[in-house]
Motif scaffolding. Structure first.
Motif, PDB file in Angstrom:
ATOM      1  N   GLU A  92      40.549  30.845   7.507  1.00 34.81           N
ATOM      2  CA  GLU A  92      40.666  32.119   6.826  1.00 34.81           C
ATOM      3  C   GLU A  92      39.276  32.710   6.679  1.00 34.81           C
ATOM      4  O   GLU A  92      38.356  32.050   6.198  1.00 34.81           O
ATOM      5  CB  GLU A  92      41.295  31.931   5.446  1.00 34.81           C
ATOM      6  CG  GLU A  92      41.552  33.226   4.733  1.00 34.81           C
ATOM      7  CD  GLU A  92      42.319  33.022   3.444  1.00 34.81           C
ATOM      8  OE1 GLU A  92      41.937  33.659   2.453  1.00 34.81           O
ATOM      9  OE2 GLU A  92      43.261  32.223   3.441  1.00 34.81           O
ATOM     10  N   VAL A  93      39.132  33.946   7.114  1.00 33.59           N
ATOM     11  CA  VAL A  93      37.846  34.617   7.083  1.00 33.59           C
ATOM     12  C   VAL A  93      37.994  35.919   6.326  1.00 33.59           C
ATOM     13  O   VAL A  93      38.962  36.650   6.509  1.00 33.59           O
ATOM     14  CB  VAL A  93      37.341  34.909   8.522  1.00 33.59           C
ATOM     15  CG1 VAL A  93      36.043  35.667   8.499  1.00 33.59           C
ATOM     16  CG2 VAL A  93      37.197  33.625   9.299  1.00 33.59           C
ATOM     17  N   GLU A  94      37.050  36.191   5.472  1.00 33.24           N
ATOM     18  CA  GLU A  94      37.049  37.458   4.749  1.00 33.24           C
ATOM     19  C   GLU A  94      35.848  38.266   5.213  1.00 33.24           C
ATOM     20  O   GLU A  94      34.702  37.800   5.160  1.00 33.24           O
ATOM     21  CB  GLU A  94      36.958  37.215   3.247  1.00 33.24           C
ATOM     22  CG  GLU A  94      37.084  38.480   2.443  1.00 33.24           C
ATOM     23  CD  GLU A  94      37.146  38.205   0.963  1.00 33.24           C
ATOM     24  OE1 GLU A  94      36.579  39.009   0.210  1.00 33.24           O
ATOM     25  OE2 GLU A  94      37.743  37.188   0.568  1.00 33.24           O
ATOM     26  N   LEU A  95      36.100  39.457   5.713  1.00 35.57           N
ATOM     27  CA  LEU A  95      35.039  40.335   6.190  1.00 35.57           C
ATOM     28  C   LEU A  95      34.950  41.550   5.275  1.00 35.57           C
ATOM     29  O   LEU A  95      35.857  42.373   5.270  1.00 35.57           O
ATOM     30  CB  LEU A  95      35.317  40.792   7.629  1.00 35.57           C
ATOM     31  CG  LEU A  95      35.397  39.709   8.680  1.00 35.57           C
ATOM     32  CD1 LEU A  95      35.835  40.296  10.010  1.00 35.57           C
ATOM     33  CD2 LEU A  95      34.061  39.030   8.827  1.00 35.57           C
ATOM     34  N   PRO A  96      33.887  41.664   4.510  1.00 33.89           N
ATOM     35  CA  PRO A  96      33.749  42.852   3.671  1.00 33.89           C
ATOM     36  C   PRO A  96      33.438  44.064   4.547  1.00 33.89           C
ATOM     37  O   PRO A  96      32.461  44.067   5.295  1.00 33.89           O
ATOM     38  CB  PRO A  96      32.589  42.506   2.742  1.00 33.89           C
ATOM     39  CG  PRO A  96      31.836  41.437   3.444  1.00 33.89           C
ATOM     40  CD  PRO A  96      32.799  40.728   4.331  1.00 33.89           C
ATOM     41  N   LEU A  97      34.287  45.064   4.512  1.00 37.32           N
ATOM     42  CA  LEU A  97      34.123  46.247   5.334  1.00 37.32           C
ATOM     43  C   LEU A  97      33.800  47.450   4.461  1.00 37.32           C
ATOM     44  O   LEU A  97      34.161  47.500   3.289  1.00 37.32           O
ATOM     45  CB  LEU A  97      35.390  46.520   6.141  1.00 37.32           C
ATOM     46  CG  LEU A  97      35.845  45.406   7.072  1.00 37.32           C
ATOM     47  CD1 LEU A  97      37.166  45.768   7.716  1.00 37.32           C
ATOM     48  CD2 LEU A  97      34.797  45.130   8.127  1.00 37.32           C
ATOM     49  N   ASN A  98      33.165  48.397   5.060  1.00 36.50           N
ATOM     50  CA  ASN A  98      32.871  49.646   4.372  1.00 36.50           C
ATOM     51  C   ASN A  98      34.187  50.397   4.198  1.00 36.50           C
ATOM     52  O   ASN A  98      34.872  50.701   5.180  1.00 36.50           O
ATOM     53  CB  ASN A  98      31.872  50.461   5.205  1.00 36.50           C
ATOM     54  CG  ASN A  98      31.449  51.736   4.517  1.00 36.50           C
ATOM     55  OD1 ASN A  98      32.037  52.147   3.535  1.00 36.50           O
ATOM     56  ND2 ASN A  98      30.419  52.348   5.064  1.00 36.50           N
ATOM     57  N   PRO A  99      34.590  50.733   2.979  1.00 44.89           N
ATOM     58  CA  PRO A  99      35.890  51.381   2.775  1.00 44.89           C
ATOM     59  C   PRO A  99      35.973  52.772   3.399  1.00 44.89           C
ATOM     60  O   PRO A  99      37.056  53.277   3.658  1.00 44.89           O
ATOM     61  CB  PRO A  99      36.050  51.440   1.258  1.00 44.89           C
ATOM     62  CG  PRO A  99      34.720  51.161   0.694  1.00 44.89           C
ATOM     63  CD  PRO A  99      33.905  50.467   1.723  1.00 44.89           C
ATOM     64  N   THR A 100      34.842  53.402   3.671  1.00 44.57           N
ATOM     65  CA  THR A 100      34.871  54.743   4.264  1.00 44.57           C
ATOM     66  C   THR A 100      34.728  54.710   5.777  1.00 44.57           C
ATOM     67  O   THR A 100      34.676  55.752   6.410  1.00 44.57           O
ATOM     68  CB  THR A 100      33.740  55.602   3.672  1.00 44.57           C
ATOM     69  OG1 THR A 100      32.488  54.988   3.967  1.00 44.57           O
ATOM     70  CG2 THR A 100      33.912  55.752   2.165  1.00 44.57           C
TER      71      THR A 100
END
Length: 110
Positions: A92-100
């Motif tokens: 399981e990998v969590e990638l923080p992405l830019n919401p915009t």
């Protein structure tokens, strides 16, 4: 340092992982072992005993026995303590992405 947009082509490798895995071979002897429970440890036997096989009673006795033999043959796939699993091939990998951010799309490769 300024942030620059980075565009990656589809299916481009962006990471490399080294993992351990175990290959389960479908050996004919294991598939037709009449009593796979005989080789289980006491912990594995208690784990097998805790499995609820067909609680609704839809299977015949022979079908329930086949399911039990299948679980006994593949007991290594189950953790004795669900809160502390041994190993898994899942990741399981969590990638923080830019919401915009707007997804970049391009034509598929030929």
């Amino acid at each position: 340092m300024s942030e620059k947009a980075l565009h990656l082509p589809a299916l481009h490798p962006v990471a490399s992982l080294q993992v351990r895995f175990k290959v389960h071979s479908g050996s004919p002897d294991a598939a037709h072992d009449p009593d796979p429970e005989s080789s289980l440890s006491p912990v594995q036997i208690s784990l097998l005993e805790s499995a609820k096989i067909d609680p609704s009673g839809r299977l015949s006795p022979e079908q329930r026995a086949r399911v039990r033999r299948l679980l006994a043959r593949r007991i290594a796939a189950f953790a004795p303590n669900p809160g502390d699993p041994n190993r898994t091939h899942l990741l399981e990998v969590e990638l923080p992405l830019n919401p915009t951010a707007i997804p970049h799309r391009h034509a598929p490769s030929r």
